[in-house]
Design a protein around this motif. Structure first.
Motif, short mmCIF file in Angstrom:
data_model
loop_
_atom_site.label_atom_id
_atom_site.label_comp_id
_atom_site.label_asym_id
_atom_site.label_seq_id
_atom_site.Cartn_x
_atom_site.Cartn_y
_atom_site.Cartn_z
N ARG A 157 -2.11 -25.46 -4.90
CA ARG A 157 -0.82 -24.78 -4.63
C ARG A 157 -0.83 -23.36 -5.16
N GLU A 200 -3.01 -21.19 -2.90
CA GLU A 200 -2.35 -20.92 -1.62
C GLU A 200 -1.22 -19.91 -1.77
N ARG A 201 -0.49 -19.99 -2.85
CA ARG A 201 0.59 -19.02 -3.09
C ARG A 201 0.04 -17.63 -3.32
N GLU A 237 8.57 -18.36 -2.80
CA GLU A 237 7.51 -19.35 -2.99
C GLU A 237 6.66 -19.02 -4.21
N ARG A 264 4.06 -24.06 -10.70
CA ARG A 264 2.96 -24.74 -9.99
C ARG A 264 3.29 -26.17 -9.60
N ARG A 305 6.97 -28.22 -5.39
CA ARG A 305 6.49 -28.07 -4.01
C ARG A 305 7.13 -26.92 -3.31
#
Length: 77
Positions: free
Chosen positions: A41, A44-45, A69, A74, A77
């Motif tokens: 995560r 991806e962020r 986002e 972390r 979701r």
């Protein structure tokens, strides 16, 4: 040295949790999988943050969506 009270002793709490129905004590593989998900995560962020506005528009996202986002912890979701 004073011994912790039984209700606050981590080992007692873990054993009690194992014997109570409905309480899930995660196993080591579960914890490892969770850490991998957290790392993915985060990565991806960071990739979202590096994208330009045109690429974000192709994904149907605005810069405000990306900022919201990125600000999430972390584990969320």
């Amino acid at each position: 040295m004073q011994k912790p009270a039984p209700e606050t002793d981590p080992m007692t709490v873990a054993i009690a949790a194992e014997t109570r129905p409905g309480i899930h004590v995660p196993s080591l593989p579960d914890i490892f999988r969770w850490l991998v998900v957290l790392q993915r995560r985060h990565r991806e962020r960071l990739q979202l943050a590096e994208m330009d506005d045109a690429a974000l528009q192709d994904l149907g996202l605005s810069r405000c969506d990306v900022m919201a986002e990125i600000r999430k912890p972390r584990w969320r979701r």
